[in-house]
Scaffold this motif. Structure first.
Motif, PDB file in Angstrom:
ATOM      1  N   ARG A  49      48.167 -21.555   8.528  1.00 36.02           N
ATOM      2  CA  ARG A  49      49.223 -21.477   9.534  1.00 36.02           C
ATOM      3  C   ARG A  49      50.484 -22.136   8.994  1.00 36.02           C
ATOM      4  N   LEU A  50      51.615 -21.527   9.267  1.00 36.79           N
ATOM      5  CA  LEU A  50      52.899 -22.089   8.870  1.00 36.79           C
ATOM      6  C   LEU A  50      53.315 -23.181   9.852  1.00 36.79           C
ATOM      7  N   ARG A  51      54.067 -24.134   9.369  1.00 32.72           N
ATOM      8  CA  ARG A  51      54.534 -25.229  10.225  1.00 32.72           C
ATOM      9  C   ARG A  51      55.428 -24.688  11.341  1.00 32.72           C
ATOM     10  N   GLY A  52      55.207 -25.211  12.523  1.00 33.55           N
ATOM     11  CA  GLY A  52      56.024 -24.817  13.661  1.00 33.55           C
ATOM     12  C   GLY A  52      55.543 -23.566  14.369  1.00 33.55           C
ATOM     13  N   GLU A  53      54.500 -22.917  13.830  1.00 34.32           N
ATOM     14  CA  GLU A  53      53.963 -21.701  14.448  1.00 34.32           C
ATOM     15  C   GLU A  53      52.760 -22.039  15.328  1.00 34.32           C
ATOM     16  N   GLU A  54      52.575 -21.277  16.396  1.00 33.59           N
ATOM     17  CA  GLU A  54      51.425 -21.486  17.271  1.00 33.59           C
ATOM     18  C   GLU A  54      50.213 -20.678  16.831  1.00 33.59           C
ATOM     19  N   SER A  55      50.455 -19.654  16.021  1.00 35.25           N
ATOM     20  CA  SER A  55      49.368 -18.780  15.569  1.00 35.25           C
ATOM     21  C   SER A  55      49.494 -18.590  14.061  1.00 35.25           C
ATOM     22  N   GLY A  56      48.355 -18.476  13.389  1.00 33.93           N
ATOM     23  CA  GLY A  56      48.357 -18.316  11.944  1.00 33.93           C
ATOM     24  C   GLY A  56      47.776 -16.982  11.505  1.00 33.93           C
ATOM     25  N   THR A  57      47.096 -17.005  10.370  1.00 33.84           N
ATOM     26  CA  THR A  57      46.494 -15.800   9.795  1.00 33.84           C
ATOM     27  C   THR A  57      45.054 -16.089   9.393  1.00 33.84           C
ATOM     28  N   ILE A  58      44.170 -15.165   9.731  1.00 32.38           N
ATOM     29  CA  ILE A  58      42.776 -15.230   9.282  1.00 32.38           C
ATOM     30  C   ILE A  58      42.534 -14.036   8.373  1.00 32.38           C
ATOM     31  N   ARG A  59      42.019 -14.298   7.179  1.00 34.62           N
ATOM     32  CA  ARG A  59      41.671 -13.228   6.239  1.00 34.62           C
ATOM     33  C   ARG A  59      40.198 -13.362   5.861  1.00 34.62           C
ATOM     34  N   ILE A  60      39.479 -12.267   5.975  1.00 32.61           N
ATOM     35  CA  ILE A  60      38.064 -12.232   5.580  1.00 32.61           C
ATOM     36  C   ILE A  60      37.990 -11.344   4.345  1.00 32.61           C
ATOM     37  N   VAL A  61      37.591 -11.916   3.219  1.00 31.33           N
ATOM     38  CA  VAL A  61      37.711 -11.227   1.941  1.00 31.33           C
ATOM     39  C   VAL A  61      36.366 -11.190   1.212  1.00 31.33           C
ATOM     40  N   ALA A  62      35.973  -9.982   0.797  1.00 34.16           N
ATOM     41  CA  ALA A  62      34.805  -9.801  -0.072  1.00 34.16           C
ATOM     42  C   ALA A  62      35.336  -9.492  -1.468  1.00 34.16           C
ATOM     43  N   PRO A  63      35.164 -10.385  -2.442  1.00 42.02           N
ATOM     44  CA  PRO A  63      35.709 -10.149  -3.781  1.00 42.02           C
ATOM     45  C   PRO A  63      35.145  -8.867  -4.399  1.00 42.02           C
ATOM     46  N   VAL A  64      36.009  -8.141  -5.101  1.00 41.11           N
ATOM     47  CA  VAL A  64      35.610  -6.912  -5.790  1.00 41.11           C
ATOM     48  C   VAL A  64      35.748  -7.152  -7.297  1.00 41.11           C
ATOM     49  N   GLU A  65      34.686  -6.911  -8.045  1.00 40.12           N
ATOM     50  CA  GLU A  65      34.730  -7.094  -9.490  1.00 40.12           C
ATOM     51  C   GLU A  65      35.378  -5.886 -10.164  1.00 40.12           C
ATOM     52  N   ASN A  66      35.690  -6.039 -11.447  1.00 41.70           N
ATOM     53  CA  ASN A  66      36.360  -4.970 -12.187  1.00 41.70           C
ATOM     54  C   ASN A  66      35.824  -4.968 -13.620  1.00 41.70           C
ATOM     55  N   ARG A  67      34.547  -4.614 -13.754  1.00 38.59           N
ATOM     56  CA  ARG A  67      33.873  -4.723 -15.050  1.00 38.59           C
ATOM     57  C   ARG A  67      34.456  -3.788 -16.113  1.00 38.59           C
ATOM     58  N   GLU A  68      35.089  -2.707 -15.711  1.00 36.00           N
ATOM     59  CA  GLU A  68      35.645  -1.757 -16.657  1.00 36.00           C
ATOM     60  C   GLU A  68      37.144  -1.941 -16.861  1.00 36.00           C
ATOM     61  N   GLY A  69      37.709  -2.979 -16.241  1.00 32.60           N
ATOM     62  CA  GLY A  69      39.122  -3.272 -16.418  1.00 32.60           C
ATOM     63  C   GLY A  69      40.039  -2.179 -15.924  1.00 32.60           C
TER      64      GLY A  69
END
Length: 208
Positions: free
Chosen positions: A185-205
């Motif tokens: 959350r940024l300062r002075g804000e009443e609401s922030g951000t939620i991110r749900i992330v599943a990492p994706v690999e890149n074995r072949e570049g």
């Protein structure tokens, strides 16, 4: 007499044949159920589902790592700008009139997973800025302590996220087995951000 005996024998064999023949799995299995022959449902359409377990108290339409390869997104507004995947606004959200994201929204990111070289389509990121959306009993307007309690109750390990700055009030990261939940959350804000992330690999570049 011999001919009559042969005819009777043939009739008896013919009568027994139907009882020895079994219908194929596709003929006997009800529609939409798994069959032994195919090992998959006859109806392959995948419907959206919410989270399970301790984070099941959510109003999200999809959950991270969900298989959406066969889901019809024609009723969702695409979000322009991503390379190597697709993004969609949740139901009821659309780009701001001047362009870009609205102040409050939900965005679902769809890519291949667990590697960009693998087939399929999965939700690998969910970004929430709307405090009306509930995830595991919390919202983007919740306190850091409420986030920590909810995530630890779901079995995730909570630590610091991004380094704090003059603009950033707090940043936390709750790490699970296949995904991480970020809350900032940024300062002075009443609401922030939620991110749900599943990492994706890149074995072949792969370069996008």
């Amino acid at each position: 007499m011999k001919r009559i005996a042969l005819v009777l024998a043939a009739l008896m064999i013919a009568a027994l044949l139907p009882s020895c023949q079994s219908a194929s799995p596709a003929e006997t299995a009800p529609a939409g159920e798994e069959t032994a022959a195919e090992g998959k449902p006859t109806d392959e359409r995948v419907e959206p589902k919410a989270a399970t377990g301790a984070l099941s108290d959510t109003t999200l339409e999809f959950w991270v790592c969900e298989d959406v390869e066969h889901f019809d997104f024609s009723g969702y507004t695409p979000r322009i700008g991503i390379i190597g995947g697709k993004e969609y606004y949740g139901t009821g959200y659309a780009p701001a009139p001047e362009g870009g994201d609205p102040e409050r929204c939900v965005v679902y990111t769809v890519t291949r997973w667990p590697d960009y070289a693998d087939p399929g389509a999965f939700v690998t990121r969910i970004t929430v800025t709307d405090p009306a959306v509930r995830i595991g009993g919390i919202t983007t307007a919740s306190s850091p302590d409420e986030f920590r309690t909810a995530m630890e109750g779901a079995g995730l390990t909570v630590g610091n996220g991004e380094a704090l700055s003059d603009l950033l009030e707090f940043s936390l990261a709750a790490t699970g087995e296949t995904y991480t939940v970020y809350f900032s959350r940024l300062r002075g804000e009443e609401s922030g951000t939620i991110r749900i992330v599943a990492p994706v690999e890149n074995r072949e570049g792969v370069v996008y």
